[in-house]
Design an enzyme around this catalytic site. Structure first.
Site, PDB file in Angstrom:
ATOM      1  N   GLU A   5       0.863  -1.180   0.000  1.00 52.36           N
ATOM      2  CA  GLU A   5       0.000   0.000   0.000  1.00 52.36           C
ATOM      3  C   GLU A   5       0.901   1.232   0.000  1.00 52.36           C
ATOM      4  O   GLU A   5       1.810   1.324   0.838  1.00 52.36           O
ATOM      5  CB  GLU A   5      -0.913   0.029   1.225  1.00 52.36           C
ATOM      6  CG  GLU A   5      -1.843   1.237   1.227  1.00 52.36           C
ATOM      7  CD  GLU A   5      -2.717   1.322   2.467  1.00 52.36           C
ATOM      8  OE1 GLU A   5      -3.487   2.303   2.575  1.00 52.36           O
ATOM      9  OE2 GLU A   5      -2.620   0.428   3.333  1.00 52.36           O
ATOM     10  N   ARG A  37       6.034 -13.498   9.195  1.00 48.73           N
ATOM     11  CA  ARG A  37       6.643 -12.222   8.861  1.00 48.73           C
ATOM     12  C   ARG A  37       8.026 -12.121   9.490  1.00 48.73           C
ATOM     13  O   ARG A  37       8.386 -12.873  10.397  1.00 48.73           O
ATOM     14  CB  ARG A  37       5.767 -11.064   9.351  1.00 48.73           C
ATOM     15  CG  ARG A  37       5.611 -10.997  10.857  1.00 48.73           C
ATOM     16  CD  ARG A  37       4.699  -9.855  11.260  1.00 48.73           C
ATOM     17  NE  ARG A  37       5.264  -8.568  10.862  1.00 48.73           N
ATOM     18  CZ  ARG A  37       4.577  -7.427  10.902  1.00 48.73           C
ATOM     19  NH1 ARG A  37       3.305  -7.417  11.274  1.00 48.73           N
ATOM     20  NH2 ARG A  37       5.161  -6.305  10.556  1.00 48.73           N
ATOM     21  N   LYS A  75       4.063   1.015  10.038  1.00 46.14           N
ATOM     22  CA  LYS A  75       4.131   2.284   9.297  1.00 46.14           C
ATOM     23  C   LYS A  75       3.597   3.432  10.129  1.00 46.14           C
ATOM     24  O   LYS A  75       4.102   4.562  10.044  1.00 46.14           O
ATOM     25  CB  LYS A  75       3.355   2.169   7.989  1.00 46.14           C
ATOM     26  CG  LYS A  75       4.040   1.348   6.916  1.00 46.14           C
ATOM     27  CD  LYS A  75       3.233   1.395   5.638  1.00 46.14           C
ATOM     28  CE  LYS A  75       3.854   0.542   4.555  1.00 46.14           C
ATOM     29  NZ  LYS A  75       3.032   0.534   3.324  1.00 46.14           N
TER      30      LYS A  75
END
Length: 600
Positions: free
Chosen positions: A61, A304, A314
């Site tokens: 994104e 992850r 973020k």
């Protein structure tokens, strides 16, 4: 059928490779077509057989800069696609216009290219010999997504809910309590279609309604309790401008994007595991309606990348930037790819780190020291050497003029790289005065200390042997100068060099040809091993940046930004700071020390 991986025993096996190899062996995706344009209704019905055996995607994104966790996803998807004769798409999941900017789109493209992955590949079946740029945007599919939403409404599989966000949340239930049907769940398809078009046409306020899938409000998987598909947001989109005031939710958009791009294997991190049932439900329903082709993509989850002393949220990273706790997204202490690049990390180091971290279904933490080790292991064979003095104090060779002549400067040489003689020699001077590290002198010898103290002999590396005679301190006790005498005929490379055995060897830079430089010693941004559980700012390492006014050898006069950096002998690996180089300053950033010394 033999897969490419079967012929490469050096590749570590993992469950994702097993999935791909099984699909290739069974020909599960061999009938896919590639033609038209993604988002076009005819995309799956026309075109040639897809020349790519597998298609994968990296779908960030554009709401911030990529970080080290993204590096692993980039590496995994692009490398597996290449290994199995496929293609990897760079796709921007730009469904949230309030947080997305063109700056982030540009930064992401730059980061992927810097890591060495080219999306411009020659596999265009419609125009042989012509390349496709495999860069895509979710926003390019908004028209198709809208048609898909209307199809679900018409099939009785979606409805417009006009409860408040609080009511929807409360009626969703929890792990112990089933959800409660919305009072709007029983509307007819015609009523829902009219209300959805009213949402599209701007007749409803932001937050006044959402489109939800009609699935099962009693499902044990909360993600299947009529998840939201569309919401109203009056916000200008970086790509579509003001065309839309409704935007698809990520969970609705992402599987559609995968299907339209003929993705075969959709690799996600473990937090998306509970979303997989909806991913399959949606694509099954759209396939039943003839909107997408079968077989559709499948989602697989892997753990992850979690690195100690690093935050990859973020939102938290943006906080550090906006509150000026760091020098922007590319601050060398940041875990962003832009920050790691400016600090001195190379694509090869990050790829090696990703490979060493493995691909598993179970999470865990990897020590930050492993990241630095990957950098050292990739730089040591290639980084040119240089001497630098980071905490300088002057050493005066008091008998230099008597033995060598007043003002005489002797020529010294050293290999550019000790294991690659073909790379040549670097040259510098030595004279009566040289700069040495302040920590190389002690008035009284500590145990195990073999450098400068009165009466001890040491070698000035690549130069001469000297005998320390003492040091001068100011009233506060700070060392101001060190004195020594030259031992004649002991210059490195001459027959007399081995005549005197010494235990100490110190680095130095001659006062006559030393270059002044600012050296920035970077450390881990967070003192906490697993930051984020407490108050973010209290977890910051206050010593994450120490600045030195240093001296470096003259071979670094032409050092430029963008290379693989240098090994400053004794000190570690350094690189020219990109921003400082642009401003005409000589600044070096420490990427990593010679060894891990954190907390020691």
């Amino acid at each position: 059928m033999t897969s490419p991986a079967d012929n490469d025993s050096t590749k570590p096996s993992n469950f994702l490779r097993h999935v791909i190899e099984s699909d290739l062996e069974q020909g599960n995706y061999s009938t896919r077509k590639w033609g038209g344009s993604p988002g076009d209704a005819a995309h799956h019905a026309e075109g040639m057989q897809d020349p790519a055996k597998v298609r994968m995607r990296f779908p960030p994104e554009p709401n911030g800069y990529l970080h080290i966790g993204h590096a692993k996803s980039i590496w995994l998807n692009f490398e597996l696609a290449k290994e199995y004769g496929g293609v990897c798409h760079l796709r921007f999941d730009d469904t949230n216009p309030e947080k997305e900017e063109q700056e982030y789109v540009d930064a992401i493209r730059d980061a992927v290219q810097w890591l060495g992955y080219d999306t411009h590949l020659a596999d265009n079946p419609a125009k042989p010999g012509e390349a496709n740029d495999h860069v895509y945007f979710a926003s390019n599919y908004f028209d198709f997504m809208y048609r898909a939403a209307e199809y679900l409404i018409g099939a009785g599989l979606a409805y417009v809910d006009e409860q408040s966000a609080e009511q929807i949340r409360a009626n969703r239930g929890d792990f112990n309590t089933p959800g409660t049907d919305s009072p709007f769940r029983g509307r007819t398809p015609e009523e829902n279609l009219a209300r959805f078009r009213a949402m599209r046409d701007g007749q409803l306020d932001d937050g006044a309604a959402v489109l939800r899938a009609r699935i099962d409000m009693a499902s044990p998987n909360i993600n299947m309790r009529d998840p939201a598909l569309y919401r109203i947001r009056r916000a200008t989109h970086h790509n579509t401008g003001d065309k839309w005031c409704i935007y698809p939710m990520y969970t609705f958009a992402h599987p559609i994007e995968d299907a339209l791009e003929q993705i075969t294997h959709s690799f996600c991190t473990l937090e998306f595991e509970d979303q997989r049932p909806f991913y399959d439900w949606l694509l099954d329903r759209l396939a039943e309606g003839g909107l997408i082709a079968s077989p559709h993509p499948r989602q697989y989850e892997f753990a992850r990348l979690n690195v100690t002393h690093v935050i990859t949220s973020k939102r938290r990273l943006r906080q550090l930037v906006e509150e000026n706790h760091v020098d922007g997204w590319d601050d060398p202490r940041m875990p962003t790819l832009a920050g790691l690049r400016r600090r001195g990390y190379t694509p090869e180091a990050l790829k090696l780190f990703c490979e060493r971290s493995g691909v598993t279904k179970s999470g865990g933490w990897i020590d930050y020291a492993s990241l630095e080790a990957a950098l050292r292991d990739t730089l040591d064979p290639i980084a040119p050497r240089a001497m630098a003095v980071l905490d300088p104090v002057k050493l005066v060779i008091t008998n230099w003029d008597e033995l060598m002549g007043a003002g005489f400067l002797d020529d010294c040489t050293a290999p550019v790289h000790p294991h690659h003689p073909e790379r040549g020699q670097r040259s510098f001077k030595i004279g009566r005065e040289v700069w040495i590290e302040r920590t190389d002198y002690e008035d009284v010898q500590p145990k195990g200390f073999f450098r400068l103290f009165p009466g001890n002999k040491v070698r000035l590396k690549y130069g001469h042997t000297i005998v320390c005679t003492g040091g001068t301190r100011d009233a506060s006790g700070k060392l101001q100068e060190v004195q020594a005498t030259l031992v004649p005929d002991t210059k490195s490379g001459t027959p007399g060099a081995d005549a005197i055995k010494v235990k100490g060897n110190i680095t130095w830079v001659a006062a006559a040809d030393a270059l002044q430089a600012e050296v920035r010693l970077y450390e881990r941004l967070f003192a906490a091993a697993q930051p984020g559980s407490g108050e973010l700012l209290e977890e910051l390492n206050r010593d994450s940046l120490v600045t030195c006014q240093a001296f470096v050898e003259p071979s670094l006069a032409g050092a430029a930004e963008g290379g693989a950096g240098f090994q400053f002998e004794r000190h570690g690996y350094f690189v020219v700071d990109a921003k400082a180089a642009t401003a005409g300053q000589r600044v070096f950033n420490r990427a990593a020390g010679m060894r891990d010394s954190w907390g020691k």
